[in-house]
Design a protein around this motif. Structure first.
Motif, short mmCIF file in Angstrom:
data_model
loop_
_atom_site.label_atom_id
_atom_site.label_comp_id
_atom_site.label_asym_id
_atom_site.label_seq_id
_atom_site.Cartn_x
_atom_site.Cartn_y
_atom_site.Cartn_z
N LYS A 115 65.54 53.41 78.19
CA LYS A 115 65.20 53.57 76.89
C LYS A 115 63.82 53.63 76.77
O LYS A 115 62.81 52.89 77.27
CB LYS A 115 65.67 52.41 76.08
N LYS A 116 63.43 54.62 76.07
CA LYS A 116 62.00 55.00 76.13
C LYS A 116 61.47 54.00 75.08
O LYS A 116 61.92 53.62 74.09
CB LYS A 116 61.65 56.44 75.72
N THR A 117 60.13 53.66 75.24
CA THR A 117 59.64 52.69 74.24
C THR A 117 57.95 52.93 73.97
O THR A 117 57.38 53.70 74.99
CB THR A 117 59.64 51.49 74.57
N ALA A 118 57.64 52.81 72.74
CA ALA A 118 55.96 53.14 72.43
C ALA A 118 55.10 51.59 72.69
O ALA A 118 53.95 51.58 72.45
CB ALA A 118 55.88 53.60 70.99
N TRP A 119 56.06 50.52 73.06
CA TRP A 119 55.35 49.24 73.10
C TRP A 119 55.53 48.55 74.37
O TRP A 119 56.85 48.66 74.69
CB TRP A 119 55.82 48.38 71.85
#
Length: 301
Positions: A115-119
Motif C-alpha cells: 500500500k502506497k502512503t504519503a506518511w
C-alpha cells in the motif's frame, strides 16, 4: 412511346404497361424515410487523466526486523523545518518540529505491505504504547514522506574491528532512546546529569554506555574522555568511535558514531526533550554543528 423517369427513378410507361397486363402486382405506397444527416454529434467527453500522486510511495522495503535493523527518517535539507503529526494527515495535530540533521526511528509495524502512503510512521520513544502491542512498544507519530529521507542501519554492522566494545556500547545506549537531557555538573553539592532515565548529560551518557559494555572509563568530563581516546581521522571513523564537537574553540558536545552518517547522544543544544534533544539519534552534521569542527576519538582497547 415516350419514357419519362419519375422522381423515384421508375419509368411511368413501364409501370402502366405492367399493371394493365397483370404481369405485376399493384405496388403498395412506399414510405420514403426522411433523409437523416449522417453526421452525428460527437460526444465531447472530457478526459480526466488521473494524476499519479508522486507524494505517495511504497514502504515495503523498510518493513524490517526491529531486532536487527533501524530504519531512520531524517531531515537532510539545511534550513528546512518539518512537522511531526499525531495522525497520517495534514489535519493531524502538530506535535514537534524537526530541523536539519534531526532523525527518528521508523515504526515498521505500522507499514502496510503493498500500500502506497504519503506518511511515514515514526516512534515516539519517550511515550509508551499502552494500546495494541503489535504496533510496537512506543506510540507512533507521522511525518510526510516528501519532507524526509530514509536510511537503514544494520545493527550487526555496528562492529568496529579496532574497538571490541562498540556494538555493546551502542546497543546499551539505544535502550534509553527518549530519555531527557540534563546539564551535568555539581550544583549545591548535588551531581546532575547522571540518570539515564531521568536526566542525563552528554558526557555521562558516553561514559555509561562504554562502562556497560565492559570498558573502564575516565571521569565523565568531555576533556577527560578525549584525553583517554586515540585520535583517528574522520575518513577512518567507525561505529563506536566518539565524536567531540566544538563550539568555536570550546568542547561543546560528545556523541557516539553509529555508522552510515548517524550518531547517538544525550543532546541539549536544540531542546532537552525527545525528539529534538534528550537521548536521540541525529546525523553527524546537524543544526549548526558538524564534523567541520569536531575531533574523532577511539577508546583504547
Amino acid at each position: 412511346m415516350e419514357f419519362r423517369r419519375t422522381k423515384n427513378g421508375i419509368c411511368a410507361a413501364m409501370l402502366a404497361f405492367s399493371l394493365a397486363t397483370g404481369s405485376m402486382a399493384p405496388l403498395l405506397p412506399v414510405q420514403v424515410q426522411a433523409k437523416t444527416s449522417t453526421t452525428t454529434k460527437k460526444k465531447t467527453t472530457k478526459k480526466t487523466s488521473k494524476k499519479s500522486d508522486g507524494s505517495k510511495i511504497l514502504l515495503d522495503r523498510y518493513k524490517k526486523d526491529e531486532s536487527r535493523y533501524l530504519v531512520m527518517a531524517y531531515v537532510g535539507t539545511k534550513g528546512k523545518r518539518i512537522s511531526v503529526r499525531s495522525a497520517a494527515s495534514s489535519k493531524g495535530k502538530k506535535l514537534y518540529s524537526l530541523q536539519y540533521g534531526d532523525a527518528m526511528v521508523v515504526n515498521p509495524n505500522r507499514i502496510r505491505k503493498g500500500k502506497k502512503t504519503a506518511w511515514v510512521p515514526v516512534y515516539l520513544h519517550h511515550k509508551k504504547n499502552t494500546g495494541n502491542k503489535k504496533y510496537g512498544a512506543w506510540k507512533t507519530a507521522y511525518i510526510k514522506v516528501t519532507d524526509i529521507k530514509l536510511s537503514v542501519l544494520d545493527m550487526k554492522k555496528m562492529v568496529n574491528k579496532y574497538n571490541k566494545y562498540s556494538a555493546k556500547a551502542l546497543r546499551y545506549g539505544l535502550k534509553y532512546l527518549g530519555s531527557y537531557h540534563e546539564n551535568g555538573g555539581i550544583r549545591n553539592g548535588v551531581q546532575y546529569g547522571t540518570n539515564m532515565k531521568g536526566g542525563v548529560a552528554c558526557s555521562y551518557f558516553v561514559n555509561r554506555c562504554y562502562r556497560a559494555a565492559g570498558k573502564s572509563m575516565p571521569p565523565s568530563f568531555m576533556s577527560a574522555i578525549l584525553k583517554a581516546c586515540k585520535r583517528v581521522k574522520q575518513s577512518e571513523m567507525r561505529p563506536g568511535d566518539i565524536i567531540f564537537y566544538y563550539d568555536g574553540s570550546t568542547l561543546g558536545h560528545v556523541a557516539i558514531y553509529m555508522g552510515n552518517g548517524f550518531m547517538i547522544s544525550a543532546s541539549g543544544h536544540y531542546g532537552q526533550h525527545y525528539p529534538n534533544g534528550g537521548i536521540c539519534i541525529k546525523r553527524v552534521n546537524y543544526g549548526s554543528r558538524g564534523l567541520f569542527n569536531a575531533k574523532i576519538g577511539r577508546v583504547k582497547t
